[in-house]
Scaffold this motif. Structure first.
Motif, PDB file in Angstrom:
ATOM      1  N   SER A   1      -2.891  -9.963   2.486  1.00 32.16           N
ATOM      2  CA  SER A   1      -3.556 -10.531   3.896  1.00 32.16           C
ATOM      3  C   SER A   1      -5.058 -10.689   3.306  1.00 32.16           C
ATOM      4  O   SER A   1      -5.563 -10.427   2.516  1.00 32.16           O
ATOM      5  N   VAL A   2      -5.839 -11.177   4.234  1.00 29.63           N
ATOM      6  CA  VAL A   2      -7.075 -11.542   4.255  1.00 29.63           C
ATOM      7  C   VAL A   2      -7.895 -10.262   3.882  1.00 29.63           C
ATOM      8  O   VAL A   2      -8.871 -10.382   3.399  1.00 29.63           O
ATOM      9  N   ASP A   3      -7.275  -9.065   4.568  1.00 27.56           N
ATOM     10  CA  ASP A   3      -8.138  -7.989   4.296  1.00 27.56           C
ATOM     11  C   ASP A   3      -7.470  -6.749   3.656  1.00 27.56           C
ATOM     12  O   ASP A   3      -7.834  -5.587   3.387  1.00 27.56           O
ATOM     13  N   GLY A   4      -6.018  -7.026   3.193  1.00 23.17           N
ATOM     14  CA  GLY A   4      -5.535  -5.859   2.403  1.00 23.17           C
ATOM     15  C   GLY A   4      -4.217  -6.209   1.678  1.00 23.17           C
ATOM     16  O   GLY A   4      -4.041  -7.622   1.504  1.00 23.17           O
ATOM     17  N   MET A   5      -3.594  -5.220   0.955  1.00 22.86           N
ATOM     18  CA  MET A   5      -2.790  -5.553   0.109  1.00 22.86           C
ATOM     19  C   MET A   5      -1.675  -4.398   0.151  1.00 22.86           C
ATOM     20  O   MET A   5      -2.241  -3.275   0.336  1.00 22.86           O
ATOM     21  N   MET A   6      -0.439  -4.729   0.100  1.00 24.89           N
ATOM     22  CA  MET A   6       0.768  -3.774  -0.029  1.00 24.89           C
ATOM     23  C   MET A   6       1.176  -3.729  -1.462  1.00 24.89           C
ATOM     24  O   MET A   6       1.506  -5.091  -1.938  1.00 24.89           O
ATOM     25  N   MET A   7       1.187  -2.792  -2.190  1.00 25.14           N
ATOM     26  CA  MET A   7       1.569  -2.799  -3.851  1.00 25.14           C
ATOM     27  C   MET A   7       2.785  -1.792  -3.738  1.00 25.14           C
ATOM     28  O   MET A   7       2.922  -0.929  -3.435  1.00 25.14           O
ATOM     29  N   VAL A   8       3.669  -2.084  -4.942  1.00 24.24           N
ATOM     30  CA  VAL A   8       4.665  -1.235  -5.213  1.00 24.24           C
ATOM     31  C   VAL A   8       4.234  -0.705  -6.768  1.00 24.24           C
ATOM     32  O   VAL A   8       3.772  -1.431  -7.459  1.00 24.24           O
ATOM     33  N   ALA A   9       4.354   0.568  -7.121  1.00 22.83           N
ATOM     34  CA  ALA A   9       4.017   1.084  -8.314  1.00 22.83           C
ATOM     35  C   ALA A   9       4.846   2.156  -8.373  1.00 22.83           C
ATOM     36  O   ALA A   9       5.527   2.698  -7.657  1.00 22.83           O
ATOM     37  N   SER A  10       4.840   2.614  -9.994  1.00 21.88           N
ATOM     38  CA  SER A  10       5.805   3.814 -10.335  1.00 21.88           C
ATOM     39  C   SER A  10       5.166   4.772 -10.113  1.00 21.88           C
ATOM     40  O   SER A  10       5.811   6.070 -10.308  1.00 21.88           O
ATOM     41  N   HIS A  11       3.795   5.101  -9.600  1.00 17.67           N
ATOM     42  CA  HIS A  11       3.138   6.238  -9.207  1.00 17.67           C
ATOM     43  C   HIS A  11       2.547   6.138  -7.981  1.00 17.67           C
ATOM     44  O   HIS A  11       1.780   5.165  -7.609  1.00 17.67           O
ATOM     45  N   PRO A  12       2.490   7.222  -7.194  1.00 19.89           N
ATOM     46  CA  PRO A  12       1.610   7.168  -5.974  1.00 19.89           C
ATOM     47  C   PRO A  12       0.080   7.110  -5.987  1.00 19.89           C
ATOM     48  O   PRO A  12      -0.309   7.471  -7.188  1.00 19.89           O
ATOM     49  N   ALA A  13      -0.483   6.622  -5.141  1.00 24.28           N
ATOM     50  CA  ALA A  13      -1.975   6.391  -5.386  1.00 24.28           C
ATOM     51  C   ALA A  13      -2.593   7.702  -4.702  1.00 24.28           C
ATOM     52  O   ALA A  13      -1.863   8.486  -3.944  1.00 24.28           O
ATOM     53  N   ARG A  14      -3.654   8.066  -5.291  1.00 25.54           N
ATOM     54  CA  ARG A  14      -4.227   9.382  -4.776  1.00 25.54           C
ATOM     55  C   ARG A  14      -5.067   8.863  -3.367  1.00 25.54           C
ATOM     56  O   ARG A  14      -5.202   7.861  -3.133  1.00 25.54           O
ATOM     57  N   ASP A  15      -4.558   9.891  -2.339  1.00 25.44           N
ATOM     58  CA  ASP A  15      -5.189   9.681  -0.994  1.00 25.44           C
ATOM     59  C   ASP A  15      -6.386   9.401  -0.814  1.00 25.44           C
ATOM     60  O   ASP A  15      -7.413   9.973  -1.571  1.00 25.44           O
ATOM     61  N   ASP A  16      -6.808   8.429   0.008  1.00 28.73           N
ATOM     62  CA  ASP A  16      -8.257   8.092   0.358  1.00 28.73           C
ATOM     63  C   ASP A  16      -9.038   7.792  -0.764  1.00 28.73           C
ATOM     64  O   ASP A  16     -10.198   7.956  -0.814  1.00 28.73           O
ATOM     65  N   THR A  17      -8.561   7.103  -1.754  1.00 27.08           N
ATOM     66  CA  THR A  17      -9.438   6.658  -3.161  1.00 27.08           C
ATOM     67  C   THR A  17      -9.810   5.155  -3.189  1.00 27.08           C
ATOM     68  O   THR A  17      -9.047   4.406  -2.543  1.00 27.08           O
ATOM     69  N   LEU A  18     -10.787   5.137  -3.618  1.00 27.37           N
ATOM     70  CA  LEU A  18     -11.442   3.610  -3.878  1.00 27.37           C
ATOM     71  C   LEU A  18     -10.776   3.227  -5.392  1.00 27.37           C
ATOM     72  O   LEU A  18     -10.834   3.977  -6.180  1.00 27.37           O
ATOM     73  N   TYR A  19     -10.572   2.064  -5.429  1.00 29.23           N
ATOM     74  CA  TYR A  19      -9.949   1.443  -6.696  1.00 29.23           C
ATOM     75  C   TYR A  19     -10.543   0.046  -6.686  1.00 29.23           C
ATOM     76  O   TYR A  19     -11.085  -0.635  -5.845  1.00 29.23           O
TER      77      TYR A  19
END
Length: 145
Positions: free
Chosen positions: A64-82
């Motif tokens: 969307s204009v302000d976000g992304m949903m991604m599918v990954a083979s590993h969970p992301a770290r909670d509340d992390t900046l990428y």
């Protein structure tokens, strides 16, 4: 390949969340979008790369204009900046690289073992990249009308 054949299909995710929020699994789609910003599914596999490490992070499920949903083979770290990069086609079909700073909002296991859905909010996007993203989203909106 139909969406039901795709191991990474977002349809089960949308159906599950529609049902949990009082919606209908059959009614999942653009007309039932209740987010601040409508989302567009990726038409093809759009690989997401960690701009800092160069590692493949996953693939775009939707944007969307302000976000992304991604599918990954590993969970992301909670509340992390990428800082991620990915490519989207411009109006001529030429792939353009976007680099966007994102903040992890949520993560959950997918229906496919070893896969995870991850939601991100954009926190830093350049003017050029925002224009490319807006144009890509708009082309998707017109295509589905």
């Amino acid at each position: 390949m139909t969406p039901s054949d795709d191991a990474f299909s977002t349809a089960p995710y949308f159906r599950r969340h529609a049902m949990a929020n009082g919606g209908s699994a059959a009614g999942v789609g653009p007309m039932n979008e209740h987010r601040r910003a409508p989302r567009r599914r990726a038409d093809a596999i759009v690989q997401v790369t960690n701009a800092i490490t160069g590692d493949v992070a996953g693939r775009v499920a939707n944007l969307s204009v302000d976000g992304m949903m991604m599918v990954a083979s590993h969970p992301a770290r909670d509340d992390t900046l990428y800082q991620f990069t990915f490519h989207l086609p411009d109006e001529h079909g030429h792939l353009q690289e976007l680099e966007i700073g994102m903040h992890e909002q949520w993560s959950e296991p997918a229906n496919v073992p070893g896969q995870h859905w991850i939601g991100f909010r954009f926190i830093d996007i350049g003017e050029r990249d925002q224009s490319l993203l807006n144009a890509w989203l708009e082309r998707g909106r017109h295509r589905s009308e």
